[in-house]
Design an enzyme around this catalytic site. Structure first.
Site, PDB file in Angstrom:
ATOM      1  N   GLY B  22       0.837  -1.192   0.000  1.00 47.22           N
ATOM      2  CA  GLY B  22       0.000   0.000   0.000  1.00 47.22           C
ATOM      3  C   GLY B  22       0.865   1.231   0.000  1.00 47.22           C
ATOM      4  O   GLY B  22       2.071   1.146  -0.242  1.00 47.22           O
ATOM      5  N   TYR B  24       1.781   2.773   2.458  1.00 47.29           N
ATOM      6  CA  TYR B  24       2.668   2.705   3.613  1.00 47.29           C
ATOM      7  C   TYR B  24       3.952   1.943   3.314  1.00 47.29           C
ATOM      8  O   TYR B  24       4.958   2.110   3.986  1.00 47.29           O
ATOM      9  CB  TYR B  24       1.950   2.023   4.779  1.00 47.29           C
ATOM     10  CG  TYR B  24       1.322   0.702   4.393  1.00 47.29           C
ATOM     11  CD1 TYR B  24       2.070  -0.466   4.344  1.00 47.29           C
ATOM     12  CD2 TYR B  24      -0.017   0.637   4.028  1.00 47.29           C
ATOM     13  CE1 TYR B  24       1.514  -1.659   3.945  1.00 47.29           C
ATOM     14  CE2 TYR B  24      -0.583  -0.555   3.635  1.00 47.29           C
ATOM     15  CZ  TYR B  24       0.180  -1.700   3.594  1.00 47.29           C
ATOM     16  OH  TYR B  24      -0.376  -2.886   3.200  1.00 47.29           O
ATOM     17  N   GLY B  25       3.930   1.040   2.324  1.00 46.20           N
ATOM     18  CA  GLY B  25       5.081   0.174   2.090  1.00 46.20           C
ATOM     19  C   GLY B  25       4.604  -1.240   1.865  1.00 46.20           C
ATOM     20  O   GLY B  25       3.466  -1.453   1.463  1.00 46.20           O
ATOM     21  N   LYS B  26       5.487  -2.188   2.131  1.00 44.97           N
ATOM     22  CA  LYS B  26       5.155  -3.586   1.845  1.00 44.97           C
ATOM     23  C   LYS B  26       5.180  -4.401   3.120  1.00 44.97           C
ATOM     24  O   LYS B  26       5.916  -4.090   4.054  1.00 44.97           O
ATOM     25  CB  LYS B  26       6.157  -4.166   0.849  1.00 44.97           C
ATOM     26  CG  LYS B  26       6.076  -3.511  -0.517  1.00 44.97           C
ATOM     27  CD  LYS B  26       7.249  -3.874  -1.386  1.00 44.97           C
ATOM     28  CE  LYS B  26       7.182  -3.099  -2.699  1.00 44.97           C
ATOM     29  NZ  LYS B  26       8.413  -3.262  -3.494  1.00 44.97           N
ATOM     30  N   ASP B 170      -8.693   4.740  12.030  1.00 46.22           N
ATOM     31  CA  ASP B 170      -8.744   4.032  10.743  1.00 46.22           C
ATOM     32  C   ASP B 170      -9.222   2.602  10.931  1.00 46.22           C
ATOM     33  O   ASP B 170      -8.685   1.671  10.335  1.00 46.22           O
ATOM     34  CB  ASP B 170      -7.382   4.037  10.046  1.00 46.22           C
ATOM     35  CG  ASP B 170      -7.501   3.740   8.543  1.00 46.22           C
ATOM     36  OD1 ASP B 170      -8.608   3.933   7.989  1.00 46.22           O
ATOM     37  OD2 ASP B 170      -6.511   3.319   7.939  1.00 46.22           O
TER      38      ASP B 170
END
Lengths: 392, 337
Positions: B22, B24-26, B170
């Site tokens: 995403g 955010y990263g992996k 969230d």
């Protein structure tokens, strides 16, 4: 001569500070914002968002139909401190004050059978205010009390070969000035100083890097607490360090502190204990003044944050001659009796008595302002001064 | 954390497979070489050429450090810094591994067709057991038993966050991790989480995935509270029952209209102050519908709890703490939760 040289060095940095801040306030609003993934909302980026929001707002007013309303991004500024929040709740708190007057009236009418002092429900007027978190606030405070010792820095100054109490005071004084000029939240300055003290307790720092630690800590604290993060360059401009040096120091501090920034500072206790004091604006200003004086001085570090906060409220009540000096309600919410607070309260009052002297007086100046009730100008509490008569 | 100097993330872990990606990263499933333990590795690049550690990472790691003492929040085991091929700093967050999330769990049940209420299943089964496909029967029986448990764990985890001064901001099925064997549920992804001080200040409005976003945020309230998380919990509750999102809007306006169609267009009577919110406009006037029209197979007690989670007025919305005490959970065995 060493002292004089020191003054010269810091004086130079003070001059830079002023220029830097002036430059910072002339930020340009750039062109199109575009889609920026994973970019933190810095202050200049927020200026772009605001421009976009304002443009969208103009369009909104022209739209006749709801269904084609364009999407507007909402970014709301943080207010500078708790003062405005308390003012908003002023009417609600006046009801709480009424119950105090009722309690006093009842006590006065019943001289021969003095009833035990009534404990006030300080959250009663907030039961319908979800921002006051009345259902959770006692759990939260219990948790803060439980963990405040976990991250508390030990007495570190003797193990720092190049740093002394004076150099810490100079740094904190400067940072509070920067904090005020950049209009950051009170949470941010308390967290900044917390980070610095915890770092200095575990890492030897050369004198020349003290200010680098300071601005890196403020950067981290602003990222944690503010909606609009400080930009690295806003802080770099105030000093002689480079962008790169700040980022390296940031990672150094984070690793040393094991990324623990969620810690209870004096501020979170102070807000709660001020409320427990059923305050007027003057008491609130005085408590904040004394707490910030405490933050300035290394000697305060031997006390836990909750003790400092409770002592600040107690010393404020003594300074303003509130009766009684310590209430059952305050005892309940702080967990401290009046006797337990005497040492720390005397320390804070000693800071008050010399706040206007010497060179580090940003806090004194800040609270000499009529906007802060000019509480710094009031005489220190006599009953907590060494020469004063003990009137308990 | 002294381990950082001993072994880099690449040396300490063997990546087995990528399980998520995403903005955010992996996220990888990985094995710790020293212990053989399976973990989740979340990789985030630090944009050190710009502003250093992202605020979301700073908050997430710090808050997880504090919250990981509760079994209903995913456990952060370690933080390691490393470098990628271009020499840029990357951060590895080492989490306990959970084999699925609530989104995948719900999707796996969606393929089983329409939900049949448990009491009807019992009647039909007692009359004509041979008619039923055994797998179909057990799937639904399984889900209805675990619905209460999952919801209770969710409320407990949220109450823990709020009781420690943390807004999640969230909550959605994708951020709720599950262990399929034990049916334990854990709150994860605190990248939008925030520590609050009381009274709660103004915070950013760029929170909450749209479908789970509370109406006060959509309408531009300058301040919001723990109630925004409870709205999300209510949406998740309904989705667990129906396997479909309760309010699947594709824009902020559509999101509001979805909500108003079911709960009625709010006015000053049901929500004092609503017409003064920044984004308030004239809206089509809908009357409130019964929640049972949207969540037909939920029983009466569940509908009552859901209705309290979806109150318009934030101060009237049930808290996670109070939700745990609701009669809907009375017959749930809570000893292991």
């Amino acid at each position: 001569m060493a002292s004089r040289g020191e003054a010269v060095v810091w004086g130079g940095k003070q001059q830079k500070k002023k220029k830097g801040i002036a430059v910072g306030r002339n930020r340009k609003i750039l062109g199109d914002i575009g889609n920026l993934v994973n970019r933190p909302i810095t202050r200049s980026f927020s200026a772009q968002i605001l421009a976009k929001v304002q443009a969208a707002a103009k369009n909104n007013k022209k739209q006749a139909s709801v269904k084609v309303k364009p999407k507007a991004e909402e970014v709301i500024d943080i207010e500078a401190g708790p003062d405005k929040e308390v003012q908003k709740n002023k009417n609600k708190e006046s009801r709480a004050s009424t119950s105090v007057l009722t309690a006093r009236s009842n006590a006065a009418c019943d001289i021969t059978n003095k009833p035990r002092e009534q404990i006030i429900d300080i959250d009663a007027s907030d039961s319908d205010n979800e921002l006051a978190a009345v259902e959770y606030i006692d759990d939260i405070c219990k948790f803060y009390k439980l963990v405040e010792n976990e991250n508390h820095p030990h007495d570190y100054i003797d193990s720092q070969p190049e740093i002394d109490q004076r150099s810490r005071a100079i740094l904190v004084n400067w940072l509070i000035d920067v904090h005020t000029n950049l209009d950051l939240s009170l949470e941010t300055i308390y967290l900044t100083i917390n980070i610095i003290d915890r770092f200095l307790a575990v890492k030897t720092v050369p004198r020349l890097e003290m200010q680098l630690v300071g601005i890196s800590a403020m950067l981290m604290a602003s990222k944690y607490e503010e909606i609009w993060t400080l930009e690295v360059d806003e802080l770099v401009r105030l000093t002689d360090y480079t962008h790169e040096q700040v980022l390296v120091m940031e990672k150094t501090i984070l690793n040393k502190l094991e990324w623990n920034l969620t810690v209870p500072t004096t501020f979170v206790f102070l807000v709660r204990f001020i409320k427990a004091s059923v305050p007027d604006q003057e008491l609130e200003n005085m408590a904040h003044f004394l707490s910030e004086l405490g933050m300035m001085h290394y000697a305060t570090l031997k006390y836990f944050p909750s003790m400092v906060a409770a002592s600040a409220v107690f010393a404020a009540r003594c300074t303003l001659n509130k009766a009684p000096l310590w209430t059952e309600t305050l005892k309940l919410h702080t967990g401290y009796s009046q006797g337990q607070l005497m040492d720390c309260a005397r320390l804070l009052v000693s800071f008050h008595s010399m706040a206007g002297n010497g060179e580090e007086k940003v806090v004194y100046i800040k609270y000499s302002d009529p906007e802060k009730g000019a509480v710094a100008m009031l005489p220190p509490a006599k009953n907590l001064m060494p020469e004063g008569s003990d009137s308990q | 954390m002294e381990k950082t100097g001993v072994l880099s993330a690449k040396e300490a872990f063997e990546k087995l497979e990528k399980v998520g990606e995403g903005t955010y990263g992996k996220v990888y499933r990985a094995r710790e070489k020293a212990t053989g333990k399976i973990v989740a590795l979340k990789k985030t690049r630090l944009h050190e050429d710009e502003e250093g550690v992202p605020p979301t990472t700073l908050r997430e790691v710090s808050i997880l450090r504090m919250l990981s003492r509760d079994p209903h929040v995913v456990r952060l085991m370690d933080v390691k810094q490393g470098q990628n091929k271009e020499g840029k700093t990357v951060l590895y967050l080492v989490f306990e591994y959970m084999d699925t999330d609530l989104k995948k769990f719900i999707r796996s049940f969606r393929q089983s067709g329409e939900t049949i209420p448990p009491h009807i299943i019992k009647v039909i089964l007692s009359i004509c057991p041979s008619i039923f496909n055994i797998r179909f029967f057990f799937v639904h029986l399984f889900l209805s038993i675990w619905l209460q448990s999952l919801m209770y764990q969710l409320c407990k985890g949220v109450a823990f966050c709020h009781g420690h001064g943390i807004l999640h901001r969230d909550l959605k099925p994708h951020n709720l991790l599950m262990d399929r064997k034990t049916m334990m549920l854990k709150i994860a992804d605190l990248g939008l989480a925030r520590a609050f001080t009381v009274p709660i200040k103004k915070y950013t409005h760029e929170i909450l995935t749209l479908w789970y976003r509370a109406p006060e945020v959509l309408l531009g309230a300058t301040h919001y509270s723990m109630a925004v998380d409870m709205w999300s919990v209510g949406c998740i509750f309904a989705e667990l029952v129906t396997k479909q999102a309760l309010f699947p809007g594709d824009s902020e306006l559509q999101q509001l209209l979805h909500i108003f169609r079911l709960l009625g267009t709010p006015n000053e009577d049901v929500w004092p102050g609503v017409s003064k919110l920044m984004n308030w406009h004239e809206y089509p006037q809908w009357n409130p519908q019964s929640l049972s029209t949207a969540v037909p197979s939920l029983d009466e007690l569940g509908l009552d709890l859901l209705s309290q989670m979806l109150k318009y007025e934030p101060s009237k919305r049930i808290s996670a703490k109070k939700a745990m005490e609701h009669v809907y959970f009375d017959d749930l065995d809570k000893r292991h939760l």
